[in-house]
Design an enzyme around this catalytic site. Structure first.
Site, PDB file in Angstrom:
ATOM      1  N   LEU A  19       0.866  -1.171   0.000  1.00  0.00           N
ATOM      2  CA  LEU A  19       0.000   0.000   0.000  1.00  0.00           C
ATOM      3  C   LEU A  19       0.907   1.227   0.000  1.00  0.00           C
ATOM      4  CD1 LEU A  19      -2.733  -0.891   2.688  1.00  0.00           C
ATOM      5  CD2 LEU A  19      -2.953  -1.005   0.203  1.00  0.00           C
ATOM      6  N   ASP A  20       0.464   2.300  -0.635  1.00  0.00           N
ATOM      7  CA  ASP A  20       1.235   3.533  -0.599  1.00  0.00           C
ATOM      8  C   ASP A  20       1.389   4.009   0.845  1.00  0.00           C
ATOM      9  OD1 ASP A  20       1.296   3.495  -3.362  1.00  0.00           O
ATOM     10  OD2 ASP A  20      -0.416   4.857  -3.572  1.00  0.00           O
ATOM     11  N   LYS A  21       2.397   4.820   1.077  1.00  0.00           N
ATOM     12  CA  LYS A  21       2.681   5.337   2.423  1.00  0.00           C
ATOM     13  C   LYS A  21       1.428   5.914   3.082  1.00  0.00           C
ATOM     14  CE  LYS A  21       5.072   9.117   4.766  1.00  0.00           C
ATOM     15  NZ  LYS A  21       5.906  10.337   4.592  1.00  0.00           N
TER      16      LYS A  21
ATOM     17  N   ARG B 274      -5.432   5.999  -7.812  1.00  0.00           N
ATOM     18  CA  ARG B 274      -5.114   7.426  -7.862  1.00  0.00           C
ATOM     19  C   ARG B 274      -5.008   7.911  -9.308  1.00  0.00           C
ATOM     20  NH1 ARG B 274       0.054   7.682  -4.081  1.00  0.00           N
ATOM     21  NH2 ARG B 274      -0.197   9.936  -4.382  1.00  0.00           N
TER      22      ARG B 274
END
Length: 303
Positions: A140-142, A242
């Site tokens: 997962l992204d930060k 995104r």
């Protein structure tokens, strides 16, 4: 050629013929820099129809490109206490809820305090040839919160990785979008690849992007024009949600990188993209029993 840790293979599609070999690989291997791919080509770890060629070679339709990434020298990864919520744990796997703001594994600028450090602190040892990513089969992204699976054995790591490759694992996300889509539900199918100039970004790339599909359905409308949506990923590309939502003019709220910065007039304090991995359904890597787990919305999104 020495024994490698990881191998990849790709077939040149009609729309990709004529690309330089290094550019072709950059389109398919998003996590590698152009310089790293160039070194693999130079060192003979890249074959085009079983032949070694130069980085500037123009690929032809139907050619088979194989890449072997050699084992890297071990990197010291010290266990470190990192906060995350455990949703489920057994001998084969760990299911956790990642808070926003935590990087999954070490990278430039993030050499400590990552989820990988915390996993080693919790489990002591985890499988995987890449010591920077112990037990990690997806990311997962930060600033994305939510559910993740971690493998605790070699067998679980192999099986879960294969299940992800076969798209047998279903992930559901929720997000708050800066603007509401024209249709309350839809399916976005657009190829995604590394941005040609801004390397920290991904983009819609018709020529060298990888197939990506996202389903969305609006769950709630807000007076500000924003909305709350549920998203079902058919594929798992880097920054997929995104990029796809920004592509239709409805970026994830708070996502400055893709145009989701909230206007000051909204009066909302948002410090991250409001994106949450809500649930995951998969077959247990050992028993093959179907499992589903959910992580409740993080407090900032719930508010």
């Amino acid at each position: 050629m020495q024994k490698s840790a990881t191998s990849f293979s790709f077939t040149v599609a009609p729309e990709q013929k004529g690309l330089r070999l290094d550019k072709f690989l950059a389109c398919h291997m998003e996590d590698f820099t152009r310089s790293a791919l160039g070194k693999l080509i130079l060192d003979g770890f890249v074959l085009v129809d079983n032949k070694t060629l130069k980085a500037g070679y123009r690929v032809k339709q139907g050619e088979m490109i194989t890449v072997e990434v050699p084992v890297q020298a071990p990197a010291d990864l010290e266990p470190e206490q990192v906060n995350f919520d455990i949703v489920h744990e057994d001998e084969a796997l760990l299911v956790l809820a990642k808070p926003p703001g935590i990087v999954v594994h070490p990278a430039a600028g993030h050499r400590s305090g990552t989820l990988a450090h915390g996993l080693l602190y919790h489990c002591e040892s985890l499988p995987g040839i890449d010591e920077q990513r112990p037990g990690i089969v997806h990311r997962l992204d930060k600033d994305t919160s939510g559910i993740m699976i971690v493998a605790k054995t070699d067998k679980a790591l192999h099986q879960l990785s294969e299940d992800f490759r076969q798209r047998a694992i279903r992930k559901t996300y929720h997000a708050i979008l800066l603007r509401t889509p024209k249709e309350n539900k839809g399916r976005i199918v657009e190829p995604i690849g590394r941005h040609p100039v801004k390397r920290q970004k991904m983009a819609i790339r018709q020529t060298c992007g990888r197939y990506a599909a996202t389903k969305y359905q609006v769950q709630e409308h807000f007076s500000s024009g924003m909305c709350y949506v549920e998203l079902d990923l058919e594929t798992g590309r880097t920054h997929q949600i995104r990029v796809h939502m920004a592509h239709i003019g409805c970026p994830v709220a708070g996502d400055d990188l893709y145009g989701g910065r909230l206007p000051a007039s909204f009066g909302l304090q948002v410090s991250r993209q409001l994106l949450h991995a809500s649930s995951i359904c998969f077959a247990h890597p050992v028993t093959r029993k179907k499992l589903c787990f959910t992580a409740p919305l993080w407090q900032d999104m719930a508010a």
